[in-house]
Scaffold this active site. Structure first.
Site, PDB file in Angstrom:
ATOM      1  N   ARG A 189      40.565  43.403  49.021  1.00  0.00           N
ATOM      2  CA  ARG A 189      41.641  44.382  48.817  1.00  0.00           C
ATOM      3  C   ARG A 189      41.954  45.115  50.126  1.00  0.00           C
ATOM      4  NH1 ARG A 189      39.436  44.828  43.173  1.00  0.00           N
ATOM      5  NH2 ARG A 189      37.705  46.151  43.807  1.00  0.00           N
ATOM      6  N   PHE A 199      48.004  38.584  37.734  1.00  0.00           N
ATOM      7  CA  PHE A 199      46.733  38.790  37.024  1.00  0.00           C
ATOM      8  C   PHE A 199      46.120  40.106  37.523  1.00  0.00           C
ATOM      9  CE2 PHE A 199      47.302  34.246  37.973  1.00  0.00           C
ATOM     10  CZ  PHE A 199      47.417  33.716  36.706  1.00  0.00           C
ATOM     11  N   ASP A 237      50.506  41.097  34.382  1.00  0.00           N
ATOM     12  CA  ASP A 237      49.356  40.630  33.604  1.00  0.00           C
ATOM     13  C   ASP A 237      49.834  40.364  32.180  1.00  0.00           C
ATOM     14  OD1 ASP A 237      46.030  41.010  34.210  1.00  0.00           O
ATOM     15  OD2 ASP A 237      46.649  40.693  32.137  1.00  0.00           O
ATOM     16  N   SER A 238      49.213  39.416  31.511  1.00  0.00           N
ATOM     17  CA  SER A 238      49.611  39.110  30.126  1.00  0.00           C
ATOM     18  C   SER A 238      49.021  40.120  29.138  1.00  0.00           C
ATOM     19  CB  SER A 238      49.166  37.693  29.746  1.00  0.00           C
ATOM     20  OG  SER A 238      47.759  37.579  29.867  1.00  0.00           O
ATOM     21  N   ASP A 254      44.953  35.993  41.562  1.00  0.00           N
ATOM     22  CA  ASP A 254      43.525  36.247  41.296  1.00  0.00           C
ATOM     23  C   ASP A 254      43.269  36.093  39.799  1.00  0.00           C
ATOM     24  OD1 ASP A 254      40.875  36.985  41.574  1.00  0.00           O
ATOM     25  OD2 ASP A 254      41.294  39.135  41.548  1.00  0.00           O
ATOM     26  N   CYS A 302      37.149  32.593  40.917  1.00  0.00           N
ATOM     27  CA  CYS A 302      35.860  33.240  40.662  1.00  0.00           C
ATOM     28  C   CYS A 302      34.990  32.380  39.744  1.00  0.00           C
ATOM     29  CB  CYS A 302      36.059  34.628  40.053  1.00  0.00           C
ATOM     30  SG  CYS A 302      36.902  34.614  38.458  1.00  0.00           S
TER      31      CYS A 302
END
Length: 393
Positions: free
Chosen positions: A212, A228, A250-251, A297, A337
């Protein structure tokens, strides 16, 4: 002392190289009455002690706590936790005036397989990923309070979703110490609401802190898309980096709410930011050549090896979209990730995406997890976060 597990001939070789896992297929026989989560001694076929650890039913049968024949007691927990804290202080992450958000214990990376502890201000969130660590939770908590002193006032235990459901532990999340639910923590001088009660993981993705910060350096004057976004970490850093526009997608409606809260906490009333609850692929299709900087991400696409092939297809498909939609001269931060996806797997998926799109792409940075998520050199499986920063012509 402890009940014993006996290995098949030759199955101690990985333990001689200090790998902290013993698989069920390596076991010849074991003492009667060993319960799941119990501490056991491990004996080679030659009758020699080689390790002490937690027994668990499943593929990984023993998670090694020590290669010395010692008792796992309060002194052991205090020594391991103090060692973990010393590392975080030594690299300037703990006891910083601008940062009180960090991972104190990272499982095998801190020689405590099955245990994660994240610190958010005065609250430590403890998470067990093995039955053995769950069984020892109160002892660990006492040692944690002793080692951390006045750094923490609360210990929240959050293991409902991380323990094997077949163990039938009926685990409930809750405070082991304290009960203060005030949830604002500081990361590099920025404030964040941490939802350790209902959020993913322990409430925040601590592992992206350095990435970040890198994004902040690139954000000046740019239109930024944080895909995301979850709690909006990259968005808040982009705002401080003087981005001209930041969009978070984002969902999950809950994630959008958290993102808006975190932006407002640091930049109240700032019109540069907007958040959208929408599917990532749909959003990218509808916003072509709009952004100078895009962050991809996503959640882990593969939780286990059987899902690897489909996961790599997913990473390729997502990066095709990102590479197609970004402006000429844009910068793409892209991550995986998934622990079963190696650095080479991920880089190849992104390479495939670039080749399909046909744009010129340069790698500017290769990213990984930060120093408070250390990798035990004898346990390379602990390297899970990988990322690339790409310049796209």
């Amino acid at each position: 002392m402890y009940k014993q597990i006996f290995l098949k001939r030759g199955k101690e070789e990985s333990l001689k190289r200090f790998h902290p896992w013993i698989f069920s297929g390596a076991i010849h026989h074991m003492d009667e009455g060993i319960e799941e989560g119990e501490t056991v001694r491990v004996i080679t076929a030659a009758g020699e002690f080689i390790a002490v650890g937690h027994y668990q039913i499943g593929s990984i049968a023993v998670r090694v706590l020590s290669f010395e024949d010692i008792e796992i007691n309060t002194d052991f927990w205090c020594e391991r936790l103090q060692s973990a804290l010393d590392v975080r202080i030594g690299v300037g992450i703990a006891d910083s005036p601008t940062n009180n958000t960090y991972r104190l214990v990272h499982g095998e990376g801190d020689y405590l397989p099955g245990l994660v502890i994240d610190c958010y201000g005065s609250t430590a969130v403890m998470q067990a990923h093995s039955v053995g660590m769950h069984v020892c939770r109160n002892e660990i908590c006492q040692a944690l309070v002793q080692v951390m002193g006045d750094r923490i006032a609360n210990v929240y235990y959050k293991s409902e979703t991380t323990l094997p459901y077949k163990a039938d532990l009926h685990q409930e999340n809750g405070f082991l110490v304290g009960g203060d639910a005030s949830n604002v923590a500081m990361e590099n001088g920025l404030k964040f609401h941490i939802d350790w009660l209902r959020g993913q993981k322990t409430g925040f993705f601590v592992d992206q802190r350095e990435n970040r910060s890198l994004l902040e350096q690139y954000a000046k004057g740019k239109s930024v898309l944080n895909m995301f976004c979850y709690t909006g970490g990259f968005s808040v850093y982009a705002m401080r980096g003087d981005a001209k526009q930041v969009h978070s997608v984002d969902s999950s409606a809950k994630a959008i709410e958290l993102t808006n809260d975190n932006v407002a906490l640091n930049f109240p009333g700032d019109a540069r930011h907007e958040a959208f609850c929408e599917d990532a692929f749909k959003y990218l299709d509808e916003h072509d050549q709009q952004y100078d900087l895009i962050v991809l991400d996503p959640p882990a696409f593969a939780k286990h090896r059987a899902a690897l092939r489909n996961a790599l297809k997913g990473y390729t498909r997502l990066n095709v979209k990102g590479l197609q939609r970004i402006k000429k001269g844009g910068i793409l931060f892209t991550f995986s990730c998934s622990q079963v996806v190696t650095k080479d797997n991920f880089r190849n998926a992104v390479f495939t995406a670039a080749a399909q799109v046909g744009r010129k792409v340069r790698i500017l940075h290769q990213l990984h997890q930060p120093a408070d998520h250390p990798i035990n050199i004898y346990h390379p499986e602990g390297e899970y976060l990988k990322g690339l920063v790409l310049y796209v012509e």
